[in-house]
Each structure stands twice: as structure tokens, then as C-alpha cells.
Scaffold this motif. Sequence first.
Motif, mmCIF file in Angstrom:
data_model
loop_
_atom_site.group_PDB
_atom_site.id
_atom_site.type_symbol
_atom_site.label_atom_id
_atom_site.label_comp_id
_atom_site.label_asym_id
_atom_site.label_seq_id
_atom_site.Cartn_x
_atom_site.Cartn_y
_atom_site.Cartn_z
ATOM 1 N N ILE A 1 -24.094 55.259 47.019
ATOM 2 C CA ILE A 1 -25.057 54.396 46.073
ATOM 3 C C ILE A 1 -24.622 53.533 45.206
ATOM 4 N N GLN A 2 -25.304 52.172 45.392
ATOM 5 C CA GLN A 2 -24.027 51.134 44.292
ATOM 6 C C GLN A 2 -25.117 50.566 42.984
ATOM 7 N N GLN A 3 -26.319 50.589 43.188
ATOM 8 C CA GLN A 3 -27.425 50.396 42.242
ATOM 9 C C GLN A 3 -28.432 51.299 42.116
ATOM 10 N N VAL A 4 -29.599 51.330 41.044
ATOM 11 C CA VAL A 4 -30.373 52.108 41.736
ATOM 12 C C VAL A 4 -31.057 51.003 40.446
ATOM 13 N N PHE A 5 -32.591 51.016 41.367
ATOM 14 C CA PHE A 5 -33.302 49.896 40.590
ATOM 15 C C PHE A 5 -34.959 50.982 40.589
ATOM 16 N N THR A 6 -35.658 51.027 38.473
ATOM 17 C CA THR A 6 -36.384 52.214 39.393
ATOM 18 C C THR A 6 -37.747 51.494 38.154
ATOM 19 N N SER A 7 -38.676 52.377 38.105
ATOM 20 C CA SER A 7 -40.310 51.468 37.249
ATOM 21 C C SER A 7 -39.679 51.879 36.045
ATOM 22 N N PRO A 8 -40.400 51.352 34.910
ATOM 23 C CA PRO A 8 -40.203 51.503 33.967
ATOM 24 C C PRO A 8 -40.766 52.879 32.920
ATOM 25 N N GLN B 1 -32.482 57.889 36.424
ATOM 26 C CA GLN B 1 -30.507 58.066 35.519
ATOM 27 C C GLN B 1 -29.737 59.222 36.432
ATOM 28 N N GLY B 2 -30.750 60.965 36.434
ATOM 29 C CA GLY B 2 -29.860 61.202 37.935
ATOM 30 C C GLY B 2 -29.362 60.947 39.039
ATOM 31 N N VAL B 3 -30.103 60.364 39.728
ATOM 32 C CA VAL B 3 -29.335 59.555 40.798
ATOM 33 C C VAL B 3 -27.928 58.733 40.703
ATOM 34 N N ALA B 4 -27.715 58.116 39.526
ATOM 35 C CA ALA B 4 -27.545 56.877 39.289
ATOM 36 C C ALA B 4 -26.108 57.995 38.454
ATOM 37 N N ALA B 5 -26.086 59.285 38.073
ATOM 38 C CA ALA B 5 -25.317 59.691 37.305
ATOM 39 C C ALA B 5 -24.385 60.621 38.046
ATOM 40 N N VAL C 1 -36.374 42.392 44.782
ATOM 41 C CA VAL C 1 -34.914 43.161 44.643
ATOM 42 C C VAL C 1 -34.146 43.083 46.053
ATOM 43 N N LEU C 2 -34.372 42.357 47.393
ATOM 44 C CA LEU C 2 -33.513 42.405 48.679
ATOM 45 C C LEU C 2 -33.030 41.761 47.838
ATOM 46 N N ALA C 3 -33.674 40.427 47.816
ATOM 47 C CA ALA C 3 -32.694 38.930 46.849
ATOM 48 C C ALA C 3 -31.620 39.207 46.994
ATOM 49 N N GLN C 4 -31.604 40.418 45.448
ATOM 50 C CA GLN C 4 -30.780 40.720 44.848
ATOM 51 C C GLN C 4 -29.106 41.630 45.593
ATOM 52 N N VAL C 5 -29.798 42.572 46.214
ATOM 53 C CA VAL C 5 -29.221 43.290 46.842
ATOM 54 C C VAL C 5 -28.346 43.022 47.747
ATOM 55 N N GLU C 6 -28.953 41.006 48.795
ATOM 56 C CA GLU C 6 -28.184 40.538 49.933
ATOM 57 C C GLU C 6 -27.337 40.073 48.779
ATOM 58 N N ALA C 7 -27.808 39.339 47.644
ATOM 59 C CA ALA C 7 -26.706 38.640 46.805
ATOM 60 C C ALA C 7 -25.890 38.791 46.020
ATOM 61 N N ALA C 8 -25.953 40.563 45.695
ATOM 62 C CA ALA C 8 -24.417 40.283 45.280
ATOM 63 C C ALA C 8 -23.871 41.398 46.752
ATOM 64 N N GLY C 9 -24.328 41.859 47.910
ATOM 65 C CA GLY C 9 -23.626 42.426 48.692
ATOM 66 C C GLY C 9 -23.308 43.446 48.846
ATOM 67 N N HIS C 10 -23.879 44.305 48.513
ATOM 68 C CA HIS C 10 -24.410 45.304 48.284
ATOM 69 C C HIS C 10 -24.849 46.150 49.670
ATOM 70 N N ASP C 11 -23.688 47.426 49.853
ATOM 71 C CA ASP C 11 -24.392 48.238 50.921
ATOM 72 C C ASP C 11 -25.508 49.176 51.320
ATOM 73 N N CYS C 12 -25.721 50.136 49.922
ATOM 74 C CA CYS C 12 -27.104 50.607 49.735
ATOM 75 C C CYS C 12 -27.444 51.166 48.720
ATOM 76 N N VAL C 13 -28.210 50.181 47.780
ATOM 77 C CA VAL C 13 -29.559 50.950 46.320
ATOM 78 C C VAL C 13 -30.114 51.608 47.180
ATOM 79 N N ALA C 14 -30.508 51.608 45.174
ATOM 80 C CA ALA C 14 -32.123 53.328 45.495
ATOM 81 C C ALA C 14 -33.017 52.545 44.512
ATOM 82 N N ILE C 15 -34.413 53.019 45.092
ATOM 83 C CA ILE C 15 -35.416 52.656 43.990
ATOM 84 C C ILE C 15 -36.124 54.233 44.084
ATOM 85 N N VAL C 16 -35.851 53.677 43.024
ATOM 86 C CA VAL C 16 -37.073 54.831 42.468
ATOM 87 C C VAL C 16 -38.420 55.121 41.695
ATOM 88 N N TRP C 17 -38.966 54.852 42.414
ATOM 89 C CA TRP C 17 -40.677 54.728 41.165
ATOM 90 C C TRP C 17 -42.048 55.764 42.260
#
Length: 213
Positions: free
Chosen positions: A54-61, A70-74, A141-157
Motif C-alpha cells: 500500500i502506497q497511500q491511505v485515503f480516509t474519512s475525517p 493510521q494503523g494501516v499506514a503505519a 481519488v481514482l484520478a489522484q491515484v492514476e496521476a501519481a502512478g500508484h499500484d496499490c492504495v487503501a480507502i478507509v471509511w
Amino acid sequence: MKSKYKTMRLIVIRHGQTTGDVEDRYGGAYDDVLSPEGEAQVQQLVAELAGQGIQQVFTSPLKRAQQTAQGVAAQAGCPVTVIADFKERDQYGALTGMTKTQARQQHPDWVEALKDRLNTLPGAESYAAASARTSAAFADVLAQVEAAGHDCVAIVWHGGGMRVLFRDILQWGELTQIGDCCWVELQRPHPTQNFTIKNSQRIGFEFGKQTCE
């Protein structure tokens, strides 16, 4: 010419058990935190996702989602980005944070109305509005991931986000189970192709073989 697009892997996660769950309160916009059991569930989740890259975690506030994120990202050693519109639907209005016993005693008509997601209680957010903002945020978020060229990201909501994802965004149907710290790994080889389900835990669905591997 070979395309530079990489297969996108998206791991979508619901937060762990909360203090409001233990106290049997109406959640939604209620900003509670993880219970001790919820914290233990996050540790199990982290172990399950170890090595996923996982290269980035996007989360609900909301706090419960941020604690889970934070647990996943750590474990992954990656940044966390808060997405305001990934918050749970404010479905309960004046019932928010109230125990369900109190709500049944004081506002039985409102409790009955909650059986249909399309009903909107006084002061609450409509399903249509919640779906629209969640869908727009997901696309961004999908557009951000594509622009960054990430292979794997997580969403927590939240459970509401999970239902909007499968019901409205992917248009696959209804979930039959959404457990604490449930997760599903979606995979898309190219932006012109649909996502498929690669793996999942503690989440139930009956979408047909075309969406599962």
C-alpha cells in the motif's frame, strides 16, 4: 507503443468496532472512537494486509476511520490523506449519538422511518446527497491515484460508503454483510475496464461470477 498504465489495486476498508457500537448508539455523524475490541481488530487487519504494498491511505475525517487508517499506514510506511466527503452519511439527524433504546422510546416514528434508506429525518442528510458526494470523492481519488502512478492504495471509511460503492458506483448490487474492519481488494487492469474483486474478508456479497476471481 506499450501503455504506461499500471494495474490499479484498491483496498477498501471499513473501520473497526466503536464505543458507539458497544453502547448501541445511532452512529452516522456521531464522531466516536474505536473500542478496545476495535483496536484489536485493527491489529488483525494490519496483519492481513502486511506485504500488500500500500502506497497511500485515503480516509474519512471521522475519528474511528482515521484511527483505523493510521494503523494501516503505519504498517505500510505510507502517508494518510483525509477526504472530507468520505465521511459517513448523517442519516440520523436528531437521533445521532442517542442509544437505540432511547430513540425507540422518544421517537418511534423516526425509528420506523429509518427502515427505508430513502427517508430523510429532520436535520439529516438525504441518501441521494450522500451518494452523490461519496461518488464524486471516489472518482477524484481514482484520478489522484492514476496521476501519481500508484499500484496499490487503501480507502478507509464506513458502512455507508461501502454500500454506495457497490450499489451506486460499481452498480453490482447489495452487500449482505459489512463486518468490523471488513475489506475488499478491487483490481482494474486499465481505466477502460471494470474493477474485479480479487480478495475480501468479513464482507458478504452475491454479485455473480463476473465480478469475482
